[in-house]
Structures are given as structure tokens and as C-alpha cells.
Design an enzyme around this catalytic site. Sequence first.
Site, mmCIF file in Angstrom:
data_model
loop_
_atom_site.group_PDB
_atom_site.id
_atom_site.type_symbol
_atom_site.label_atom_id
_atom_site.label_comp_id
_atom_site.label_asym_id
_atom_site.label_seq_id
_atom_site.Cartn_x
_atom_site.Cartn_y
_atom_site.Cartn_z
ATOM 1 C CG ASP A 1 2.507 6.951 3.163
ATOM 2 O OD1 ASP A 1 1.940 6.168 3.181
ATOM 3 O OD2 ASP A 1 3.672 6.980 1.991
ATOM 4 C CG ASP B 1 3.094 1.233 4.103
ATOM 5 O OD1 ASP B 1 3.089 0.963 2.892
ATOM 6 O OD2 ASP B 1 3.392 2.519 4.561
#
Length: 534
Positions: free
Chosen positions: A440, A388
Site C-alpha cells: 500500500d 485488493d
Amino acid sequence: MAILRRRELLLPAVAAVLLLLLVAGRAAADDASGDDRGHDASPGCSNKFQLVKVKNWVNGSEGMTVVGLSARFGATLPRTVNEAQRASAVLTNPLDCCSNITSKLTNSIALATRGGCPFTAKAEFAQAAGAAGLIIINDDEELYKMVCGDNDTSINVTIPVIMIPHSAGKNLKYSLDHGARVEMQLYSPSRPVVDLSACFLLIMAVGTIVCASLWSEFVACEQIDEQYNQLTRQPGPNSGTNSTQDKEILEITAKGAGVFIIVASVFLLLLFYFMSSWIAWLLIVLFCIGGIEGMHVCLVTIISRIFKGWGNNTVQLPFYGEVLTLSVGILPFCMVFAILWAIYRHSSFAWIGQDILGICLMITVLQMARLPNIRVASALLSAAFVYDIFWVFISPLIFHESVMIAVASGDTSGETIPMLLRIPRFFDPWGGYDMIGFGDIIFPGLLVAFSYRFDRAGKKGILNGYFLWLTVGYAVGLFLTYLALFLMDGHGQPALLYLVPCTLGLIVVLGWIRGELPHLWNYGRRQEILVGEV
């Protein structure tokens, strides 16, 4: 044998869905581009960039409000439409506003094109001609940040300077070229300090993880818990099949986690370079297929739990054999629901259908994919953490823009990746959506679901277990994500940067304090050794 073949087909499909979820981890970003690094604030050039609403009227008829971006220099704009002055718009002559202007601009808003000279020079020429403001038409659809040049040591611009997208400016210029009377009103509303829509989104994300963790025990009955795909062949009473062994579970391994991140990175790059409308449509179709399966599983499970007798009625179908009657009845409803969402996905209410399909899909995935222990969780979440950060923050140094944000923004046709939860900003005058990518939710959710299974196996209470604290940690991580977005003026933020320390870091610290870290780290491995010895 039918069940084994089904598992061989389903588990790769789950892995593919997880791949798409990780790719779809969305980082929010603002709509302005450009870079003012290296330009220190100088006198008259220290304004904050602000989005501006440009209301316009053509021959008295109100047009669509245009969103612009203010410059580093110039006067600030009023916050409410009632305080803003309505003024006529006039094209500058010359149109680039780079020399003395011959058109009459007194108390009017000047409209000029970009290029030819610095932004500050355009503003000074417009101001000298008596303009009440200057609107610069950009040469593309993005809103470039207008900053001062290195030689602009003292700026004395007292009129507001705004940039608008090319398409909006082209329409206004067309009206003025054909003799229409164009009027404008400029103002810059403040965003609310507390974004209530973000609070609702946080509740949705946390609720999805909690629901998925408790699903098997409190929602799914035994029969449904053992069969995640109800529209399949059912084993007969004398088939000799062990239903516990037939439960379709994808147990993630440490090696698989590393391979998974590498494949996800390659897939992300492919989307970055080759993103187009047909690829966006392919992702929409895949989302619909996953959403149909997820909604189908969830509805059959819930209805069978409420009406216990309905889960026992079966019917014979060609090629499938004996299947649940309830499953046959619910599947068409799920398909129609997903198709209607795809048709009306650009409508103002489409976010409701997208969230329902997404939540059902994530609950189903969290039932089928599991982390066996903290050792594997550390490998997966640490890799996702680096993934990420790299594709949001570091990739611009290599690819000249954030690969993650570019992919999440979709293609030029306006199609975006649907693998995210979103909710409108109901109380924000600028509108828009608050969003969070499935990745997420899924990846921290795998760890939270593991903590619940660990607590139940060890018969731990709420406070001396891990599930409650990891749920709170996940909520805190999401809060920190939105706080960072606020403090960074909406610049892209990788959510896992905050979520991984607040979940994986928390369970490691708690396990170390309680002296249970070795057990958490190797959980399940001792049982496997004993089974192998037997």
C-alpha cells in the site's frame, strides 16, 4: 561483464520482493467472528457488539485480563474500571446453562460453556437464578458474535452476557473446579475518536514515499546513485563501462504488470492453503535479507553524502575484487540489526526495528523499480486495485473467508507476515497496533516517484506540477482508508480501494484538465523511437 551478471541476478530479486510486498498488503480486521446478517434488530436485541475487559482474581491474586465480546442482548457495561462492580464467579450446574440452575448464583457472575441451547436461553436461565452476569466460554479462540434467534421476538435479558476465548475460560474453570475463589470485574472502555497512532503511521507512509522520490537528487551523490549495491565489484577507470548504463533499474511494463498480478494471486493462494510456521519463518528470513540490503544501501548513501571522502576509499576482497571500505564496515552492522530484530520480534519494542528495516527496504525498491509513463501505471495500479478488492471482499464468497485477511493474520503459532509498517496504539485502552502493508506504500509510491521525475524533466514548479498534488492525494487516500475502518467497525478494508483513485485518478484528471494527458500517457516512448531511429 561482472556488472551485467549482477544486474541479471538483482532484477529478478527486486521483482520477487515486489511480489511479496503486494501479497503483504494488509487489511485491518477486528477480533470477532460470526455473522448476524438476517437478524433484524428486535426489542431487547439491538445492542452493538463491544469488546469487554474481564479482570479476574484467583484467591486474591490478579490474573491476566481477558478480552471478551458482548452480545446483541443484555445490559450494557460501564466504561471505566472504577464504575465496574467486583463479583464472585460461579460455575453453572448444568455447565451448559440450558435448564434450571441448581448452583447458587445470587449476585455472582455465572460461567457456562457454549452449546446445547440458544444464547438467549442461557441468559434467561442465569438471570432467573439471580446471576449478576453471564460469561460463556467459547469452544475455540475466536470471539463469536452472539445474536438472537429467529424465534426470539421479545427478549427481556437485563444482565450482561459476554463470550470469552476457550483458553481463558478453561483456565478459569480449572481454578473453580479445584476450589479456588475467583472474582471478576467487567467493563468496556471506549476507543478514542481520534487515533493519534494512525496519524503517526500516515506520516511515516507519506514520508517514506517523499523521501524515496527525492532520494536520488537530494541524498545520493552521483557515485552512489549509479551503484545501488556497493558490496560488488567496482569498474576500474579504464574499464570503458558507462556508469549511467550500469544503473540497475527495473522498468515495469504493462504486460509485466498483468503477469505480476496473476503470479501474486497464485502465491497468495499458496500461502492461504499451506501457511505454517516454517513458511512464516521463510518470509521473516526474506524480510531480513531485504532489510539488510535496504539499510546497507541507505546508510552507505547517507554517510558518503555527508563525508564525501569516505565514498572513495576501496579495499580488495577475495571473489569480490575492489569494494568500498565503508560498505564493508556497514554491512555487519546491518546484519546484526536484522538478526536482533528477528530474535526479539515479539517484544514490545520490536516494531521500531521492523519499521526501520521496512522503510529502508521500500526506499531502495523505489529507487530500482520505476514506472515509465501513465499507461503502464494505469495497468499496474488498476490490476492491483482489482486484486485488493477481490481478495478482501469477494474471496469470502468463494473460500468462506477473506483470503487476504487470513494470510495477513499469520499462522496459528502467532507468527505474522512482517512486510508491513506498524505502530502501537499508545492512547487506546485496548492496545494493539495500527498497520499498513508495504504494497500500500510501494505501488502508489511508484506513481508519486514518476510524477517527481516528470516534473523535474519538464522543469515544472511545485503548484503546476504533479508531485505535490499526488503526495497530498496519497495522504487523503490513507485518511479515507482509516475513516472507512472506523465507520465499518474495524472490518477489513483494502487500502488500494481508496489509494488508487486518489493517486492514479488524480494525475489522470489533472493531466486531462491541463491538456498534458497524452504526454503523460506516452512519456518516454517518443524518446525510445528516436533512439531506435538513430
